[in-house]
Every structure is written in structure tokens, then in C-alpha cells.
Motif scaffolding. Structure first.
Motif: not given
Length: 260
Positions: A68-81
């Protein structure tokens, strides 16, 4: 199940999900159900259920080999952060490093309409001379390096509109208040990639300013150092200029990440 016990179960599930996400690091980019089960001290089937919950919410994705890898939602949250932090949050640590290195005042300025505003100011504890630039201070458009460098990358018609609509005050005999000489000065600043002013706002002050760019190539802000001329050598001024160019390149990169 009572309402209280249901809440505790949901809260426990959330805690487990956060623990799983915190297991990722630079050395562990893929997790297995077995590793999660061991870490949480639960059965593998229970660990797999937690992992599938995170997959469904797009916080994780399966890699096709049982991991299991980190998914797209994590990338989206990182962008918002990144976007939630203003440029000042990124710039202040850089400014602080410059003040500690050179023991001079460092400013972050930005053009707002027909004026320039000081967004941030950092001073060294070892600085003997204090300069009266506070956060929120409004500077004139012709007020030295930190203002002029913000205008230099505008088109000439934009520069004319800005300067013709703004009061051009003469602070010292070195202040430039005529339109054509100012436009010529702006062309030179753009060619150099930085601005240095000697006694244009304060007779004893030297200003060195470098632009911070958006991804579009527009100038977002400027980082500058203000110092007392009698206390620094030409070699030190050159050293500060190079350090500012490096700092501005770093902040331009960070600003473009914030925009992405």
C-alpha cells in the motif's frame, strides 16, 4: 452498542488510521498488511480492514503486489497545506538566517496599488543601529531599492501608469523624482537582476533588493537588506547581494510551490 461505545470505536478506528499513515517515511514508502498488523498489535485481517478503509477514502492506494502506497488524497492535502501558508511564513526563517549572518535589517516588501508595503521585518540581536521599518509601513514607489525592484519587471506602460499616479517624494538629494530618469533606472535594475540604492531614502542608508517571482514570471515580492553605509565595506555589500540572490531564488521556488 451504546452511543458512547460507538463513539469510542469510531475514535479508535481514526487513531489506528492516523497511526498507519504515520508509519510512512523516507525509508518506508510501501506498507504491507503484515507490517501494519505487527505495528498495531492486531490480527492481519483487522489490519487489512483498516488499510482498505484508507484505500476507499483515497488516502492509500494498492501497488498491485500486496503493498500500500500513499494515495491521491494525501497529495491533494499536501497541496492545500502549502497554499495555506503565506509567503511570509516561508520567508521569515530565510530572513532570520540573513539577519544572523550579516547583523542587518532584512525586509520583505510587496507592491499594493500605488504604494509598497513592508510585510515582514527581521533584525539581528547584535545589530547596533535600528532602522524605522515596521510591518505594515507604507513606502513610496520611488523609495529606494526595495520599492524600485518591485516595479522593474512591469512593462514600461505599467511603470508609467504606476509612477504617474503616485507621489514621488524627494527624501534626499539622491532621490529620483523625475519620470524618465526613474524609467531608465528601472531598465538598469531589470538588466542587473537586483537593485542597490545609496542614500535615496536616508542619506546614510544603503538598500539592496532582489525580486521574488511567481511561476508566471511576475514579481510577487522583494527581499532586501537595509544597512548603514559607514559600517560596511564594498566587499560586504557584494557578499550580501549574492546572499540575497540565493535567498530570492529559494523563495521564488517556494512561492511557486504555494501556487501549484
Amino acid at each position: 452498542m451504546t452511543q458512547a461505545s460507538g463513539y469510542r470505536e469510531r475514535n479508535s478506528t481514526a487513531d489506528r488510521a492516523l497511526t498507519i499513515l504515520q508509519m510512512f517515511d523516507d525509508q518506508r514508502l510501501v506498507l504491507s498488511a503484515a507490517a501494519v498488523a505487527e505495528h498495531l498489535k492486531v490480527a492481519r485481517s483487522t489490519a487489512y480492514r483498516y488499510l482498505q478503509t484508507l484505500v476507499q477514502a483515497q488516502f492509500l492506494t494498492e501497488d498491485g503486489r500486496g503493498g500500500f502506497r500513499l494515495g491521491m488524497k494525501v497529495l491533494q492535502l499536501a497541496r492545500l497545506a502549502r497554499r495555506s501558508y503565506g509567503l511570509g511564513d516561508v520567508a521569515v526563517p530565510v530572513m532570520r538566517q540573513l539577519t544572523e549572518r550579516f547583523h542587518q535589517t532584512v525586509l520583505l516588501t510587496r507592491q499594493m496599488g500605488q504604494a509598497v508595503v513592508c510585510l515582514e521585518r527581521e533584525e539581528s540581536r547584535e545589530q547596533y543601529v535600528r532602522l524605522s521599518y515596521e510591518r505594515g509601513t507604507i513606502l513610496d514607489l520611488n523609495a529606494g531599492a526595495s520599492a524600485l525592484v518591485l516595479l522593474a519587471w512591469l512593462s514600461e506602460p505599467q511603470q508609467r501608469v504606476a509612477l504617474q499616479g503616485a507621489p514621488l517624494r524627494r527624501f534626499t538629494p539622491q532621490s529620483i523624482v523625475e519620470l524618465e530618469p526613474l524609467l531608465e533606472r528601472l531598465r538598469a535594475i531589470r538588466a542587473d537582476g537586483y537593485a542597490v540604492s545609496y542614500g535615496e531614502v536616508d542619506a546614510e542608508a544603503v538598500g539592496i533588493a532582489v525580486p521574488i517571482f511567481r511561476s508566471s514570471g511576475e514579481v510577487l515580492a522583494a527581499i532586501s537588506v537595509v544597512l548603514i553605509r559607514s559600517r560596511v565595506s564594498a566587499e560586504q555589500i557584494d557578499e550580501i547581494r549574492h546572499a540575497l540572490l540565493e535567498a530570492a531564488a529559494h523563495l521564488s521556488h517556494e512561492a511557486q510551490l504555494l501556487e501549484s
